[in-house]
Write a protein that holds these residues in place. Structure first.
Motif, PDB file in Angstrom:
ATOM      1  N   LEU A   1       0.863  -1.178   0.000  1.00  0.00           N
ATOM      2  CA  LEU A   1       0.000   0.000   0.000  1.00  0.00           C
ATOM      3  C   LEU A   1       0.897   1.224   0.000  1.00  0.00           C
ATOM      4  CD1 LEU A   1      -2.615  -1.098   2.722  1.00  0.00           C
ATOM      5  CD2 LEU A   1      -2.917  -1.119   0.229  1.00  0.00           C
ATOM      6  N   VAL A   2       0.404   2.311  -0.577  1.00  0.00           N
ATOM      7  CA  VAL A   2       1.180   3.551  -0.552  1.00  0.00           C
ATOM      8  C   VAL A   2       0.318   4.618   0.129  1.00  0.00           C
ATOM      9  CG1 VAL A   2       0.542   4.111  -2.966  1.00  0.00           C
ATOM     10  CG2 VAL A   2       2.533   5.196  -1.922  1.00  0.00           C
ATOM     11  N   TYR A   3       0.948   5.332   1.062  1.00  0.00           N
ATOM     12  CA  TYR A   3       0.226   6.320   1.883  1.00  0.00           C
ATOM     13  C   TYR A   3       0.223   7.668   1.156  1.00  0.00           C
ATOM     14  CZ  TYR A   3      -0.856   9.009   6.126  1.00  0.00           C
ATOM     15  OH  TYR A   3      -1.429   9.839   7.062  1.00  0.00           O
TER      16      TYR A   3
ATOM     17  N   PRO B   1      -3.657   0.852  -2.932  1.00  0.00           N
ATOM     18  CA  PRO B   1      -2.815  -0.231  -3.471  1.00  0.00           C
ATOM     19  C   PRO B   1      -1.768   0.267  -4.469  1.00  0.00           C
ATOM     20  CG  PRO B   1      -5.148  -0.789  -3.647  1.00  0.00           C
ATOM     21  CD  PRO B   1      -5.083   0.657  -3.264  1.00  0.00           C
ATOM     22  N   LEU B   2      -0.572  -0.320  -4.357  1.00  0.00           N
ATOM     23  CA  LEU B   2       0.521  -0.062  -5.297  1.00  0.00           C
ATOM     24  C   LEU B   2       0.908  -1.403  -5.902  1.00  0.00           C
ATOM     25  CD1 LEU B   2       2.434   2.378  -6.086  1.00  0.00           C
ATOM     26  CD2 LEU B   2       4.090   1.364  -4.527  1.00  0.00           C
ATOM     27  N   PRO B   3       1.162  -1.563  -7.177  1.00  0.00           N
ATOM     28  CA  PRO B   3       1.191  -0.524  -8.206  1.00  0.00           C
ATOM     29  C   PRO B   3      -0.178   0.150  -8.377  1.00  0.00           C
ATOM     30  CG  PRO B   3       1.219  -2.705  -9.209  1.00  0.00           C
ATOM     31  CD  PRO B   3       1.407  -2.903  -7.743  1.00  0.00           C
TER      32      PRO B   3
ATOM     33  N   LYS C   1       2.215  12.504  -6.634  1.00  0.00           N
ATOM     34  CA  LYS C   1       1.746  11.877  -5.383  1.00  0.00           C
ATOM     35  C   LYS C   1       2.539  10.625  -5.002  1.00  0.00           C
ATOM     36  CE  LYS C   1      -1.950  14.491  -4.700  1.00  0.00           C
ATOM     37  NZ  LYS C   1      -2.058  15.383  -3.568  1.00  0.00           N
ATOM     38  N   VAL C   2       3.028   9.886  -6.011  1.00  0.00           N
ATOM     39  CA  VAL C   2       3.588   8.553  -5.714  1.00  0.00           C
ATOM     40  C   VAL C   2       5.084   8.432  -6.042  1.00  0.00           C
ATOM     41  CG1 VAL C   2       3.391   6.077  -6.251  1.00  0.00           C
ATOM     42  CG2 VAL C   2       1.324   7.481  -6.081  1.00  0.00           C
ATOM     43  N   PHE C   3       5.521   9.041  -7.136  1.00  0.00           N
ATOM     44  CA  PHE C   3       6.880   8.736  -7.615  1.00  0.00           C
ATOM     45  C   PHE C   3       7.937   9.783  -7.253  1.00  0.00           C
ATOM     46  CE2 PHE C   3       4.244   6.020 -10.206  1.00  0.00           C
ATOM     47  CZ  PHE C   3       4.979   4.845 -10.225  1.00  0.00           C
TER      48      PHE C   3
ATOM     49  N   TYR D   1       9.148   9.866  -3.367  1.00  0.00           N
ATOM     50  CA  TYR D   1       9.713   8.568  -2.977  1.00  0.00           C
ATOM     51  C   TYR D   1      11.088   8.411  -3.629  1.00  0.00           C
ATOM     52  CZ  TYR D   1       9.957   3.569  -1.847  1.00  0.00           C
ATOM     53  OH  TYR D   1      10.340   2.343  -1.348  1.00  0.00           O
ATOM     54  N   THR D   2      11.153   8.721  -4.915  1.00  0.00           N
ATOM     55  CA  THR D   2      12.412   8.556  -5.657  1.00  0.00           C
ATOM     56  C   THR D   2      13.480   9.502  -5.118  1.00  0.00           C
ATOM     57  OG1 THR D   2      11.167   7.830  -7.566  1.00  0.00           O
ATOM     58  CG2 THR D   2      13.421   8.565  -7.979  1.00  0.00           C
ATOM     59  N   LYS D   3      13.068  10.725  -4.778  1.00  0.00           N
ATOM     60  CA  LYS D   3      14.045  11.673  -4.204  1.00  0.00           C
ATOM     61  C   LYS D   3      14.591  11.146  -2.889  1.00  0.00           C
ATOM     62  CE  LYS D   3      12.847  16.191  -6.025  1.00  0.00           C
ATOM     63  NZ  LYS D   3      12.074  17.415  -5.705  1.00  0.00           N
TER      64      LYS D   3
ATOM     65  N   ASP E   1      14.560   2.482 -16.281  1.00  0.00           N
ATOM     66  CA  ASP E   1      14.090   1.140 -15.906  1.00  0.00           C
ATOM     67  C   ASP E   1      13.768   1.049 -14.411  1.00  0.00           C
ATOM     68  OD1 ASP E   1      14.425   0.360 -18.454  1.00  0.00           O
ATOM     69  OD2 ASP E   1      16.263  -0.803 -18.121  1.00  0.00           O
ATOM     70  N   ILE E   2      14.352   1.953 -13.624  1.00  0.00           N
ATOM     71  CA  ILE E   2      14.158   1.844 -12.168  1.00  0.00           C
ATOM     72  C   ILE E   2      12.719   2.182 -11.785  1.00  0.00           C
ATOM     73  CG2 ILE E   2      14.866   2.706  -9.904  1.00  0.00           C
ATOM     74  CD1 ILE E   2      17.703   3.033 -11.021  1.00  0.00           C
ATOM     75  N   VAL E   3      12.217   3.328 -12.224  1.00  0.00           N
ATOM     76  CA  VAL E   3      10.814   3.642 -11.863  1.00  0.00           C
ATOM     77  C   VAL E   3       9.836   2.760 -12.644  1.00  0.00           C
ATOM     78  CG1 VAL E   3      10.932   5.956 -10.872  1.00  0.00           C
ATOM     79  CG2 VAL E   3      10.895   5.702 -13.324  1.00  0.00           C
TER      80      VAL E   3
ATOM     81  N   ARG F   1       9.976  -0.255 -12.825  1.00  0.00           N
ATOM     82  CA  ARG F   1       9.751  -1.473 -12.029  1.00  0.00           C
ATOM     83  C   ARG F   1       8.365  -1.447 -11.383  1.00  0.00           C
ATOM     84  NH1 ARG F   1      14.291  -4.228  -9.735  1.00  0.00           N
ATOM     85  NH2 ARG F   1      13.225  -4.326  -7.738  1.00  0.00           N
ATOM     86  N   VAL F   2       7.865  -0.234 -11.147  1.00  0.00           N
ATOM     87  CA  VAL F   2       6.535  -0.099 -10.526  1.00  0.00           C
ATOM     88  C   VAL F   2       5.617   0.631 -11.513  1.00  0.00           C
ATOM     89  CG1 VAL F   2       5.312   0.692  -8.460  1.00  0.00           C
ATOM     90  CG2 VAL F   2       7.736   0.109  -8.303  1.00  0.00           C
ATOM     91  N   PRO F   3       5.043  -0.095 -12.477  1.00  0.00           N
ATOM     92  CA  PRO F   3       4.270   0.560 -13.534  1.00  0.00           C
ATOM     93  C   PRO F   3       2.854   0.940 -13.063  1.00  0.00           C
ATOM     94  CG  PRO F   3       4.242  -1.805 -13.850  1.00  0.00           C
ATOM     95  CD  PRO F   3       5.085  -1.551 -12.626  1.00  0.00           C
TER      96      PRO F   3
ATOM     97  N   PHE G   1      23.827  -1.059  -1.088  1.00  0.00           N
ATOM     98  CA  PHE G   1      22.604  -1.831  -1.339  1.00  0.00           C
ATOM     99  C   PHE G   1      22.211  -1.841  -2.821  1.00  0.00           C
ATOM    100  CE2 PHE G   1      22.219  -1.494   3.163  1.00  0.00           C
ATOM    101  CZ  PHE G   1      21.446  -2.575   3.543  1.00  0.00           C
ATOM    102  N   TYR G   2      22.268  -0.646  -3.419  1.00  0.00           N
ATOM    103  CA  TYR G   2      21.835  -0.532  -4.825  1.00  0.00           C
ATOM    104  C   TYR G   2      22.919   0.181  -5.627  1.00  0.00           C
ATOM    105  CZ  TYR G   2      17.057  -0.693  -2.774  1.00  0.00           C
ATOM    106  OH  TYR G   2      15.915  -1.006  -2.088  1.00  0.00           O
ATOM    107  N   PRO G   3      23.233  -0.295  -6.838  1.00  0.00           N
ATOM    108  CA  PRO G   3      24.052   0.553  -7.720  1.00  0.00           C
ATOM    109  C   PRO G   3      23.217   1.773  -8.113  1.00  0.00           C
ATOM    110  CG  PRO G   3      23.351  -1.459  -8.864  1.00  0.00           C
ATOM    111  CD  PRO G   3      22.840  -1.554  -7.461  1.00  0.00           C
TER     112      PRO G   3
END
Ligand code: UDP
Length: 380
Positions: free
Chosen positions: A85-87, A94-96, A151-153, A156-158, A171-173, A175-177, A326-328
């Motif tokens: 879920l995304v707040y 629900p997410l995606p 609202k969602v991307f 969060y991405t920042k 390709d990273i974002v 991942r959650v279409p 953790f992530y490249p």
């Protein structure tokens, strides 16, 4: 003495070691810096009776039948379906983002229009990346795209990357279409689950072969040296003529000679709470509120009798050379730097790079296993 040396006992290194030992019946040494196997997939059974994923939530999902069947030799599965879920604006949706989320995100008269606009531009069931939606020139699609993006991307991405979605690999974002149906599963892959006795147990079974020697708590640099001039590998001071499979950081292996590759790191704060459940699903994302990106409640992953619950609050942070990578952090620039290292590595004819760090790729577990099985076929 060892036909193969593997640096790193993460999922990639373990798969190759298992194949070498069981299929080829050859000797393999694994050198691991940490005091445990499994890399970032490591989990443990806490005193509460709940399995905790020490390095954040890991849900196995794949469309590769061969990968699922391969791992099934070492574990039974709990057929868990991941839901997130995304707040947003005080509501958990629900997410995606899918038609159910859209119905909760917009007032009824608007959500109907949003869904019909999407369906007149895309096929039912299609998955569309938010960046693709934003690129579309039609104003009504632009409106929908911008709204969801904000609202969602965006935030969060920042938080997650310290960068906006446009600055990192698209390709990273993706991942959650945006999902154009009412399917609110986080992953729509054919096979999905959690190893019934945890990931670590599965890995232990994979390593159960006397051909495999495991050195924990050992920095490979204490044992292995690369001579950049002669293009030779040394093991305890002797030239090593077997095959070295390296799953650590490629820039570190080459003494950062072309510069430091960027990664993103994380901090986890565990909270133990004296109640049955804290949240509806295993993961709730918080794009716009607080400093953490998400809260994971481990109890949802595997059945347990526990009457308490354990949460992990996830805080992204800048990477320093002594923090966990953790992530490249994939950008055009970082990928170019990686290719310099990759080219240089080709000077060593018995060196093979593998995994998230060795190949500088944002691998999911199934991709890592698939690539490790392929590498085994190439060099075995
Ligand atoms: N993302 C986002 N908002 C979310 C979830 C994901 O903007 O609520 C973006 C973000 O850039 C993230 C990427 O999508 O890094 C991939 O998310 P995923 O859940 O696959 O990340 P992981 O579980 O691998 O950390």
């Amino acid at each position: 003495m060892f036909d193969y040396i593997i640096v790193g006992a993460g999922i990639s290194g373990i798969v190759v070691a298992e194949r070498i030992a069981n299929v080829l019946n050859k000797k393999v040494l694994i050198i691991e810096k940490r005091n445990h196997i499994g890399g970032n997939c490591f989990d443990y059974l806490d005193k509460t009776g709940i399995y905790i994923h020490k390095y954040g939530p890991h849900i196995f999902h794949t469309n590769y039948k061969e990968v699922f069947e391969y791992l099934s030799n070492f574990t039974e599965w709990y057929y868990y379906t991941h839901r997130v879920l995304v707040y947003v604006d005080g509501k958990k949706i629900p997410l995606p983002i899918n038609f159910i989320s859209i119905e909760e995100l917009f007032p009824e008269h608007i959500s109907k229009n949003v869904i019909s606009t999407l369906l007149s531009n895309f096929r039912y069931g299609e998955k569309v990346s938010i960046l693709e939606l934003l690129k579309n020139e039609k104003p009504d699609l632009q409106f929908i795209g911008k709204y969801i993006y904000k609202k969602v991307f965006l935030n969060y991405t920042k938080k997650q990357w310290g960068k906006s979605p446009e600055e990192i690999d698209p390709d990273i974002v993706a991942r959650v279409p945006i999902v154009l149906s009412k399917d609110s599963r986080y992953f729509q892959d054919r096979y999905q689950g959690i190893p019934l006795e945890g990931y670590t147990k599965m890995f232990e079974r994979m390593l159960m072969n006397s051909n495999i020697k495991l050195l924990l708590n050992t920095d490979y640099k204490e044992i292995i040296k690369l001579d950049f001039e002669c293009k030779k590998i040394y093991f305890f001071g002797q030239e090593y003529k077997g095959k070295l499979i390296f799953t650590g950081k490629i820039d570190e292996l080459f003494n950062y000679k072309f510069g430091i590759l960027p990664y993103r790191s994380l901090n986890f704060e565990l909270k133990f709470i004296d109640k049955e459940f804290f949240q509806e699903v295993a993961v709730v994302n918080y794009p716009n509120d607080y400093d953490f990106t998400r809260i994971t409640e481990f109890k949802h992953f595997l059945p347990t009798d526990s009457h308490v619950t354990v949460l992990a609050y996830e805080y992204p942070k800048d990477y320093q050379l002594d923090s966990e990578p953790f992530y490249p952090l994939l950008t055009n620039e970082s990928k170019e730097l990686y290719y310099k290292y990759l080219e240089f590595s080709k000077n060593f004819n018995n060196l093979y790079l593998l995994g998230r760090l060795g190949e500088y790729r944002y691998y999911d577990m199934d991709d890592a296993v698939k690539r490790a099985l392929e590498l085994f076929e190439e060099i075995g």
